[in-house]
Design an enzyme around this catalytic site. Sequence first.
Site, PDB file in Angstrom:
ATOM      1  N   SER A 129       0.837  -1.202   0.000  1.00 26.61           N
ATOM      2  CA  SER A 129       0.000   0.000   0.000  1.00 26.61           C
ATOM      3  C   SER A 129       0.866   1.243   0.000  1.00 26.61           C
ATOM      4  O   SER A 129       1.971   1.250   0.567  1.00 26.61           O
ATOM      5  CB  SER A 129      -0.855  -0.028   1.272  1.00 26.61           C
ATOM      6  OG  SER A 129      -1.439   1.219   1.509  1.00 26.61           O
ATOM      7  N   TYR A 153      -1.766  -1.017  11.011  1.00 25.59           N
ATOM      8  CA  TYR A 153      -2.064  -1.570   9.682  1.00 25.59           C
ATOM      9  C   TYR A 153      -0.880  -1.331   8.743  1.00 25.59           C
ATOM     10  O   TYR A 153      -0.393  -2.252   8.073  1.00 25.59           O
ATOM     11  CB  TYR A 153      -3.333  -0.928   9.100  1.00 25.59           C
ATOM     12  CG  TYR A 153      -3.469  -1.170   7.615  1.00 25.59           C
ATOM     13  CD1 TYR A 153      -3.799  -2.429   7.132  1.00 25.59           C
ATOM     14  CD2 TYR A 153      -3.225  -0.146   6.685  1.00 25.59           C
ATOM     15  CE1 TYR A 153      -3.884  -2.664   5.755  1.00 25.59           C
ATOM     16  CE2 TYR A 153      -3.305  -0.380   5.320  1.00 25.59           C
ATOM     17  CZ  TYR A 153      -3.633  -1.639   4.861  1.00 25.59           C
ATOM     18  OH  TYR A 153      -3.709  -1.870   3.509  1.00 25.59           O
ATOM     19  N   LYS A 157       2.054  -3.895   6.634  1.00 22.48           N
ATOM     20  CA  LYS A 157       2.490  -3.863   5.227  1.00 22.48           C
ATOM     21  C   LYS A 157       4.014  -3.739   5.154  1.00 22.48           C
ATOM     22  O   LYS A 157       4.665  -4.423   4.361  1.00 22.48           O
ATOM     23  CB  LYS A 157       1.830  -2.708   4.477  1.00 22.48           C
ATOM     24  CG  LYS A 157       0.323  -2.860   4.315  1.00 22.48           C
ATOM     25  CD  LYS A 157      -0.041  -4.031   3.424  1.00 22.48           C
ATOM     26  CE  LYS A 157      -1.526  -4.260   3.304  1.00 22.48           C
ATOM     27  NZ  LYS A 157      -1.880  -5.587   2.788  1.00 22.48           N
TER      28      LYS A 157
HETATM   29  P1  NAD Z   1     -11.155  -6.495   1.341  1.00 29.65           P
HETATM   30  O1  NAD Z   1     -11.353  -6.476   2.817  1.00 29.65           O
HETATM   31  O2  NAD Z   1     -12.326  -6.244   0.474  1.00 29.65           O
HETATM   32  O3  NAD Z   1     -10.507  -7.891   0.900  1.00 29.65           O
HETATM   33  C1  NAD Z   1      -9.652  -8.622   1.749  1.00 29.65           C
HETATM   34  C2  NAD Z   1     -10.186 -10.033   1.798  1.00 29.65           C
HETATM   35  O4  NAD Z   1      -9.338 -10.838   2.632  1.00 29.65           O
HETATM   36  C3  NAD Z   1     -11.607 -10.118   2.387  1.00 29.65           C
HETATM   37  O5  NAD Z   1     -12.420 -10.836   1.499  1.00 29.65           O
HETATM   38  C4  NAD Z   1     -11.410 -10.859   3.708  1.00 29.65           C
HETATM   39  O6  NAD Z   1     -12.539 -11.647   4.028  1.00 29.65           O
HETATM   40  C5  NAD Z   1     -10.159 -11.682   3.422  1.00 29.65           C
HETATM   41  N1  NAD Z   1      -9.372 -12.042   4.609  1.00 29.65           N
HETATM   42  C6  NAD Z   1      -8.932 -11.218   5.588  1.00 29.65           C
HETATM   43  N2  NAD Z   1      -8.211 -11.928   6.482  1.00 29.65           N
HETATM   44  C7  NAD Z   1      -8.179 -13.217   6.046  1.00 29.65           C
HETATM   45  C8  NAD Z   1      -7.591 -14.405   6.538  1.00 29.65           C
HETATM   46  N3  NAD Z   1      -6.908 -14.443   7.684  1.00 29.65           N
HETATM   47  N4  NAD Z   1      -7.763 -15.540   5.836  1.00 29.65           N
HETATM   48  C9  NAD Z   1      -8.490 -15.550   4.679  1.00 29.65           C
HETATM   49  N5  NAD Z   1      -9.062 -14.449   4.178  1.00 29.65           N
HETATM   50  C10 NAD Z   1      -8.909 -13.291   4.851  1.00 29.65           C
HETATM   51  O7  NAD Z   1      -9.970  -5.478   1.013  1.00 29.65           O
HETATM   52  P2  NAD Z   1      -9.448  -4.941  -0.390  1.00 29.65           P
HETATM   53  O8  NAD Z   1      -9.721  -3.493  -0.441  1.00 29.65           O
HETATM   54  O9  NAD Z   1      -9.867  -5.817  -1.465  1.00 29.65           O
HETATM   55  O10 NAD Z   1      -7.874  -5.092  -0.134  1.00 29.65           O
HETATM   56  C11 NAD Z   1      -7.147  -6.220  -0.576  1.00 29.65           C
HETATM   57  C12 NAD Z   1      -5.691  -6.058  -0.148  1.00 29.65           C
HETATM   58  O11 NAD Z   1      -5.186  -4.849  -0.679  1.00 29.65           O
HETATM   59  C13 NAD Z   1      -5.511  -5.962   1.362  1.00 29.65           C
HETATM   60  O12 NAD Z   1      -4.317  -6.645   1.703  1.00 29.65           O
HETATM   61  C14 NAD Z   1      -5.352  -4.481   1.607  1.00 29.65           C
HETATM   62  O13 NAD Z   1      -4.584  -4.227   2.754  1.00 29.65           O
HETATM   63  C15 NAD Z   1      -4.620  -4.063   0.350  1.00 29.65           C
HETATM   64  N6  NAD Z   1      -4.819  -2.637   0.027  1.00 29.65           N
HETATM   65  C16 NAD Z   1      -6.081  -2.134  -0.071  1.00 29.65           C
HETATM   66  C17 NAD Z   1      -6.273  -0.790  -0.361  1.00 29.65           C
HETATM   67  C18 NAD Z   1      -7.656  -0.186  -0.409  1.00 29.65           C
HETATM   68  O14 NAD Z   1      -7.778   1.023  -0.238  1.00 29.65           O
HETATM   69  N7  NAD Z   1      -8.711  -0.952  -0.656  1.00 29.65           N
HETATM   70  C19 NAD Z   1      -5.169   0.030  -0.576  1.00 29.65           C
HETATM   71  C20 NAD Z   1      -3.897  -0.526  -0.489  1.00 29.65           C
HETATM   72  C21 NAD Z   1      -3.734  -1.866  -0.182  1.00 29.65           C
HETATM   73  C1  WQD Z   2      -8.997   9.953   1.188  1.00 30.11           C
HETATM   74  C2  WQD Z   2      -9.198  11.432   1.456  1.00 30.11           C
HETATM   75  C3  WQD Z   2      -9.454  11.944   3.783  1.00 30.11           C
HETATM   76  C4  WQD Z   2     -13.262   9.888   4.365  1.00 30.11           C
HETATM   77  C5  WQD Z   2      -6.523   4.872   3.194  1.00 30.11           C
HETATM   78  C6  WQD Z   2      -5.518   4.094   3.986  1.00 30.11           C
HETATM   79  C7  WQD Z   2      -4.439   3.605   3.080  1.00 30.11           C
HETATM   80  C8  WQD Z   2      -5.015   2.842   1.883  1.00 30.11           C
HETATM   81  C9  WQD Z   2      -6.088   3.608   1.200  1.00 30.11           C
HETATM   82  C10 WQD Z   2      -5.037   0.541   2.423  1.00 30.11           C
HETATM   83  C11 WQD Z   2      -8.410  11.933   2.670  1.00 30.11           C
HETATM   84  C12 WQD Z   2     -10.722  12.270   3.031  1.00 30.11           C
HETATM   85  C13 WQD Z   2     -12.096  10.400   3.812  1.00 30.11           C
HETATM   86  C14 WQD Z   2     -14.290  10.777   4.768  1.00 30.11           C
HETATM   87  C15 WQD Z   2     -12.931  12.621   4.018  1.00 30.11           C
HETATM   88  N1  WQD Z   2      -5.630   1.629   2.292  1.00 30.11           N
HETATM   89  N2  WQD Z   2     -11.941  11.745   3.647  1.00 30.11           N
HETATM   90  N3  WQD Z   2     -14.091  12.116   4.568  1.00 30.11           N
HETATM   91  O1  WQD Z   2      -6.603   7.943   3.943  1.00 30.11           O
HETATM   92  O2  WQD Z   2      -5.730   8.201   1.574  1.00 30.11           O
HETATM   93  O3  WQD Z   2      -5.880   5.970   2.584  1.00 30.11           O
HETATM   94  O4  WQD Z   2      -7.053   4.029   2.156  1.00 30.11           O
HETATM   95  O5  WQD Z   2      -3.864   0.325   2.314  1.00 30.11           O
HETATM   96  O6  WQD Z   2      -3.620   2.803   3.856  1.00 30.11           O
HETATM   97  O7  WQD Z   2      -4.951   4.935   4.983  1.00 30.11           O
HETATM   98  O8  WQD Z   2      -7.965   7.118   1.935  1.00 30.11           O
HETATM   99  O9  WQD Z   2     -10.336   7.193   1.321  1.00 30.11           O
HETATM  100  O10 WQD Z   2      -9.709   7.204   3.778  1.00 30.11           O
HETATM  101  O11 WQD Z   2      -9.244   9.219   2.370  1.00 30.11           O
HETATM  102  O12 WQD Z   2     -12.794  13.835   3.875  1.00 30.11           O
HETATM  103  O13 WQD Z   2     -15.321  10.364   5.290  1.00 30.11           O
HETATM  104  O14 WQD Z   2     -10.581  11.650   1.777  1.00 30.11           O
HETATM  105  O15 WQD Z   2      -9.211  12.884   4.786  1.00 30.11           O
HETATM  106  O16 WQD Z   2      -7.985  13.233   2.375  1.00 30.11           O
HETATM  107  P1  WQD Z   2      -6.504   7.426   2.578  1.00 30.11           P
HETATM  108  P2  WQD Z   2      -9.395   7.618   2.384  1.00 30.11           P
END
Ligand code: NAD
Ligand code: WQD
Length: 348
Positions: A129, A153, A157
């Site tokens: 991430s 969190y 990562k």
């Molecule tokens: P999500 O929660 O929709 O998907 C994650 C999935 O993993 C879920 O279906 C959950 O049930 C499953 N899971 C969690 N723990 C588990 C375990 N111990 N065993 C088996 N399954 C398990 O999240 P997402 O947004 O699809 O994110 C996927 C990956 O990408 C995550 O690792 C997240 O940290 C990373 N990521 C997400 C974002 C974002 O903003 N969505 C940004 C950067 C990185």
């Molecule tokens: C985006 C912008 C908020 C909600 C997070 C995780 C990061 C990654 C992606 C997993 C910011 C603003 C948000 C709201 C708002 N996930 N905001 N009102 O914080 O960039 O990243 O998700 O890895 O680790 O930290 O994403 O969508 O939460 O926020 O004003 O109700 O929207 O302040 O500027 P962020 P976000």
Amino acid sequence: MAKSILVTGGAGYIGSHTVLQLLLCGFKVVVIDNLDNSSEIALHRVKKLAAQFSTNLSFHQVDLRDKSALEMVFSSTKFDAVIHFAGLKAVGESVQKPLLYYNNNIIGTVNLLEVMSAHGCKTLVFSSSATVYGWPKEVPCTEEFPLSAANPYGRTKLFIEEICRDVQNSDSEWKIILLRYFNPVGAHPSGHIGEDPRGVPNNLMPYVQQVAVGRRPHLTVYGTDYNTKDGTGVRDYIHVVDLADGHIAALQKLFDSNIACEVYNLGTGKGTSVLEMVAAFEKASGKEIPLEMAGRRPGDAEVVYASTEKAERELNWKAKFGIDEMCRDQWNWASKNPYGYGSPDNED
Ligand code: NAD
Ligand code: WQD
């Protein structure tokens, strides 16, 4: 022969979109997910969208921390690669429950790596991430930037990235790509799969979407005094289908070259403010999003966006969609599925 890919967390938001793209590209896909933050309905819909490729998908409800269940999955299929999405991802919850995050994300990953190694499958794509850039001093963020974590969190990562580097250092048969996603939004253009967070959404676009369908009264804008064009935070939003395609590009790279452990940003390289994103969503949906201006959210960075050069150059991948398409597809999903995969009875 079609290659077999294990996708952990494949029922989740990014996972389900990636599974669909994998199937459409002709891969065989086995999903494991404990359904902690997802619904099996997502995979039923993926099957429908995959049409004649649907028979190439199978699902096991398995928790990564259950090593014997993992062993069974690896005993039944020989995988060419693993894409590892499974993990918990709510920043605020990770501050409240750090041990849950270390247990789930880190122990789950160590189990996976051990079982992969034991079964001779040493090719991995891991979901990292942009959170590992912490509060970047400048933008765009390149892959060489110093890394830091602002919460447990983010620390999971960072640790997992280091674990992957150590594992590959110890055994050159491993080929690993760490993908640092920026802010994934939007949904499949069909409107049949999308993001369906449990409880109150933490992230901007799921919240906006729930306001648009009448589930929440207004969006709280966190911070209006940032040093940005309109005072609100700036992020690099990326369409989830572009992100999914980035995983196919990463797999191709792993299969076609002698990679060790490499990291790539997946973003668009463009910064968009909260107010710009809300305006784009209002235009796409024709709905007004009432706003309540509030102070900064603790831990938030001011401006974060990606340098996309390395992924373009080495993965031959570039995001195609802009914020108008992201909002169009987010609204299509939201208007067809105002309660996600659930029913209003499940609403909290
Ligand atoms: P999500 O929660 O929709 O998907 C994650 C999935 O993993 C879920 O279906 C959950 O049930 C499953 N899971 C969690 N723990 C588990 C375990 N111990 N065993 C088996 N399954 C398990 O999240 P997402 O947004 O699809 O994110 C996927 C990956 O990408 C995550 O690792 C997240 O940290 C990373 N990521 C997400 C974002 C974002 O903003 N969505 C940004 C950067 C990185
Ligand atoms: C985006 C912008 C908020 C909600 C997070 C995780 C990061 C990654 C992606 C997993 C910011 C603003 C948000 C709201 C708002 N996930 N905001 N009102 O914080 O960039 O990243 O998700 O890895 O680790 O930290 O994403 O969508 O939460 O926020 O004003 O109700 O929207 O302040 O500027 P962020 P976000």
